[in-house]
Design a protein around this motif. Structure first.
Motif, PDB file in Angstrom:
ATOM      1  N   ALA A 135       3.442 -30.388  -1.525  1.00 32.20           N
ATOM      2  CA  ALA A 135       2.229 -29.954  -2.216  1.00 32.20           C
ATOM      3  C   ALA A 135       2.286 -30.299  -3.702  1.00 32.20           C
ATOM      4  CB  ALA A 135       2.021 -28.453  -2.033  1.00 32.20           C
ATOM      5  N   LEU A 136       3.456 -30.138  -4.332  1.00 29.33           N
ATOM      6  CA  LEU A 136       3.584 -30.444  -5.749  1.00 29.33           C
ATOM      7  C   LEU A 136       3.382 -31.935  -6.009  1.00 29.33           C
ATOM      8  CD1 LEU A 136       4.267 -29.577  -8.632  1.00 29.33           C
ATOM      9  CD2 LEU A 136       6.693 -29.861  -8.061  1.00 29.33           C
ATOM     10  N   ALA A 137       4.016 -32.771  -5.195  1.00 26.67           N
ATOM     11  CA  ALA A 137       3.846 -34.214  -5.366  1.00 26.67           C
ATOM     12  C   ALA A 137       2.409 -34.631  -5.105  1.00 26.67           C
ATOM     13  CB  ALA A 137       4.794 -34.968  -4.430  1.00 26.67           C
ATOM     14  N   PHE A 138       1.795 -34.107  -4.048  1.00 28.32           N
ATOM     15  CA  PHE A 138       0.430 -34.470  -3.695  1.00 28.32           C
ATOM     16  C   PHE A 138      -0.556 -33.971  -4.750  1.00 28.32           C
ATOM     17  CE2 PHE A 138      -3.625 -33.808  -1.551  1.00 28.32           C
ATOM     18  CZ  PHE A 138      -3.803 -35.020  -0.908  1.00 28.32           C
ATOM     19  N   GLY A 139      -0.364 -32.723  -5.187  1.00 28.33           N
ATOM     20  CA  GLY A 139      -1.298 -32.145  -6.144  1.00 28.33           C
ATOM     21  C   GLY A 139      -1.276 -32.835  -7.489  1.00 28.33           C
ATOM     22  N   VAL A 161      -6.609 -24.161  -3.249  1.00 29.98           N
ATOM     23  CA  VAL A 161      -5.204 -24.531  -3.090  1.00 29.98           C
ATOM     24  C   VAL A 161      -4.314 -23.293  -3.162  1.00 29.98           C
ATOM     25  CG1 VAL A 161      -3.277 -25.756  -4.175  1.00 29.98           C
ATOM     26  CG2 VAL A 161      -5.490 -26.891  -3.926  1.00 29.98           C
ATOM     27  N   PHE A 162      -4.602 -22.411  -4.127  1.00 29.10           N
ATOM     28  CA  PHE A 162      -3.828 -21.175  -4.255  1.00 29.10           C
ATOM     29  C   PHE A 162      -3.928 -20.327  -2.985  1.00 29.10           C
ATOM     30  CE2 PHE A 162      -3.867 -16.602  -5.345  1.00 29.10           C
ATOM     31  CZ  PHE A 162      -2.546 -16.462  -5.766  1.00 29.10           C
ATOM     32  N   ALA A 163      -5.138 -20.160  -2.465  1.00 25.10           N
ATOM     33  CA  ALA A 163      -5.328 -19.372  -1.249  1.00 25.10           C
ATOM     34  C   ALA A 163      -4.597 -20.008  -0.065  1.00 25.10           C
ATOM     35  CB  ALA A 163      -6.817 -19.240  -0.945  1.00 25.10           C
ATOM     36  N   HIS A 205      -0.250 -26.679 -14.393  1.00 22.08           N
ATOM     37  CA  HIS A 205      -1.233 -25.893 -13.643  1.00 22.08           C
ATOM     38  C   HIS A 205      -0.778 -25.705 -12.194  1.00 22.08           C
ATOM     39  CE1 HIS A 205      -4.715 -27.101 -16.582  1.00 22.08           C
ATOM     40  NE2 HIS A 205      -3.745 -26.407 -17.154  1.00 22.08           N
ATOM     41  N   PHE A 206      -0.284 -26.782 -11.604  1.00 26.15           N
ATOM     42  CA  PHE A 206       0.112 -26.682 -10.196  1.00 26.15           C
ATOM     43  C   PHE A 206       1.360 -25.829 -10.030  1.00 26.15           C
ATOM     44  CE2 PHE A 206       0.991 -27.802  -5.868  1.00 26.15           C
ATOM     45  CZ  PHE A 206      -0.250 -28.100  -5.348  1.00 26.15           C
ATOM     46  N   LEU A 207       2.311 -25.949 -10.955  1.00 24.62           N
ATOM     47  CA  LEU A 207       3.504 -25.103 -10.894  1.00 24.62           C
ATOM     48  C   LEU A 207       3.129 -23.629 -11.021  1.00 24.62           C
ATOM     49  CD1 LEU A 207       6.018 -27.181 -13.053  1.00 24.62           C
ATOM     50  CD2 LEU A 207       6.182 -26.738 -10.599  1.00 24.62           C
ATOM     51  N   ALA A 208       2.151 -23.324 -11.877  1.00 20.00           N
ATOM     52  CA  ALA A 208       1.706 -21.943 -12.029  1.00 20.00           C
ATOM     53  C   ALA A 208       1.070 -21.426 -10.740  1.00 20.00           C
ATOM     54  CB  ALA A 208       0.714 -21.835 -13.190  1.00 20.00           C
ATOM     55  N   VAL A 209       0.292 -22.274 -10.079  1.00 18.38           N
ATOM     56  CA  VAL A 209      -0.313 -21.897  -8.793  1.00 18.38           C
ATOM     57  C   VAL A 209       0.780 -21.604  -7.765  1.00 18.38           C
ATOM     58  CG1 VAL A 209      -1.591 -22.814  -6.816  1.00 18.38           C
ATOM     59  CG2 VAL A 209      -2.516 -23.050  -9.121  1.00 18.38           C
ATOM     60  N   GLN A 210       1.800 -22.457  -7.719  1.00 16.52           N
ATOM     61  CA  GLN A 210       2.885 -22.235  -6.766  1.00 16.52           C
ATOM     62  C   GLN A 210       3.674 -20.972  -7.075  1.00 16.52           C
ATOM     63  OE1 GLN A 210       4.924 -26.123  -6.788  1.00 16.52           O
ATOM     64  NE2 GLN A 210       4.217 -26.373  -4.688  1.00 16.52           N
ATOM     65  N   LEU A 211       3.874 -20.681  -8.354  1.00 20.76           N
ATOM     66  CA  LEU A 211       4.575 -19.447  -8.716  1.00 20.76           C
ATOM     67  C   LEU A 211       3.804 -18.222  -8.245  1.00 20.76           C
ATOM     68  CD1 LEU A 211       5.944 -20.105 -12.318  1.00 20.76           C
ATOM     69  CD2 LEU A 211       7.259 -19.646 -10.251  1.00 20.76           C
TER      70      LEU A 211
END
Length: 427
Positions: free
Chosen positions: A263-267, A335-337, A277-283
């Motif tokens: 997900a991190l690579a794709f996002g 994405v978060f959901a 932003h994406f790391l924050a969503v994953q956290l």
């Protein structure tokens, strides 16, 4: 007047801390590499390839450690079943931590040419080899010390190390991303999390050297000498249990590495979402993994670990049907959901494993049995997940990515149904 008996968690706090901290270090070490693989490993170690090939090659080095894990499971399982859980756990943590620390000092391809990716692969193998003996020993340390009726909650303690290690790893990468320029991060910033692992490993070792052997292992030694070759005994007499155990862990690995590494690579690369932003969503989504594990531990002690794991597997099948579309939506909220739902379901499939897997094997081969099952399942669910998902996304779009999860959930459900003849946790 008699004093009140201490609460089981308080009475066994040192053991539970040793299980939790060691597994947190394990997942921190493993996930900082997963994050680096998604962000910088490709350009730094495979610069001559196209961007797509760099991503695939970096995921292949990530997957290499999964193939080392069963080898480590056999080696550490041998000593864990023969000389004890404690000393084997200390050795596995030292190997895992040492390999991670050395990655911080690796030269890049620009500095050393082809020797750089070769050394990277050697250290990845060392990480996986050490990890092969880590989870099984940590789970047995908790479960074999658990009071009756608390097995699943104690068994969930090492599982909670996963979101904790993920929090430390992703949090540190997020802080680095916010404080460093892209050039500084690529030049030297990515090495800091690998250096920081030394502190966490030191804490883990300090906690583990102060604990004793588990009652179940001591009782088994008093009853009979350990088998000369535990793996031989396991494969001769418990082949079906090994296969059921392997299948039983596939779903949790698949969810974790699709919802994190892929997900991190794709996002960041395909959707163009800023890394921070994406790391924050994953956290944020990571909290739902911790919640799922806690719910699973409590529920499994009230019902059974087998039933909760079966529910987690069935829900994984359903999550797979919407995962790809949710991830590919491009909306951070969707994405978060999507990631939150997937990681909560992972908690239901991961939380009961510490209590379920040990019931499949007698004490004399239990360390080898659960370590081998866990790590062979990791190859199917973990090593193949980012690689297969990337190929599915390239060929059929993001909607196809979740099909890997659906298949993984079906495999785990089959394993749960096959593991019908559990043994007691103490012999």
């Amino acid at each position: 007047m008699h004093g009140t008996a201490p609460h089981p968690i308080r009475a066994h706090s040192r053991v539970l801390t040793a299980s939790l901290v060691g597994t947190a270090v394990e997942f921190y070490d493993f996930y900082i590499y997963a994050t680096a693989a998604a962000l910088v490993i490709g350009p730094l170690f495979f610069p001559a390839e196209s961007p797509a090939a760099q991503t695939l090659l970096s995921f292949m080095t990530f997957g290499l450690a999964f193939f080392a894990r069963p080898v480590g499971a056999l080696a550490f399982g041998h000593f864990g079943d023969r000389i004890g859980r404690k000393s084997t756990l200390v050795a596995s943590l030292m190997l895992m931590g040492g390999s991670t620390l050395l990655i911080a000092f690796l030269p890049t391809y620009e500095m050393a040419g082809p020797i750089a990716p070769a050394l990277l692969c050697v250290l990845r193998f060392g990480q996986g080899f050490g990890l092969g003996g880590e989870w099984g020993g940590a789970s047995l340390l908790a479960v074999e010390n658990a009071p009756k009726g608390w097995e699943a909650r104690f068994g969930a303690a090492p599982q909670l190390g996963a979101p904790l290690g993920f929090l430390f790893a992703n949090g540190l990468f997020l802080l680095l991303g916010l404080s460093l320029s892209e050039a500084d991060f690529a030049a030297w910033g990515w090495r800091i999390p690998f250096l920081a692992s030394a502190l966490l490993v030191g804490i883990g070792l300090w906690v583990r050297v102060k604990i004793g052997e588990t009652p179940a292992f001591r009782e088994a030694l008093e009853a009979a000498p350990p088998p000369a070759v535990p793996a031989g005994d396991l494969l001769r007499n418990h082949t079906g249990a090994v296969l059921a155990g392997v299948a039983g862990v596939v779903a949790c690995f698949a969810i974790f590495y699709l919802a994190t590494t892929f997900a991190l690579a794709f996002g960041t690369k395909t959707l163009g979402i800023p890394r921070e932003h994406f790391l924050a969503v994953q956290l944020g989504a990571n909290t739902f993994l911790a919640l799922g594990i806690a719910v699973a531990g409590w529920w499994a002690d009230k019902a059974s670990a087998r039933r909760v794991l079966g529910c987690g597997a069935a829900l994984t099948v359903l999550v797979g049907l919407v995962f790809g579309s949710g991830l590919g939506s491009g909306s951070l909220w969707i994405v978060f959901a999507t990631l939150s739902a997937a990681l909560f379901v992972m908690g239901l499939a991961y939380g009961p494993l510490g209590a379920w897997l040990p019931t499949l094997y007698p004490v004399s081969v239990r360390y080898t049995g659960i370590s081998l099952a866990f790590n062979l399942g990791g190859i199917i669910g973990g090593a193949l997940a980012p690689f297969a998902a990337q190929m599915l996304a390239d060929r059929g779009g993001t909607a196809y990515v979740g099909l890997f999860l659906t298949a993984a959930g079906a495999i785990t459900l089959a394993g749960v149904l096959a593991g019908r003849s559990p043994v007691i946790l103490r012999r």
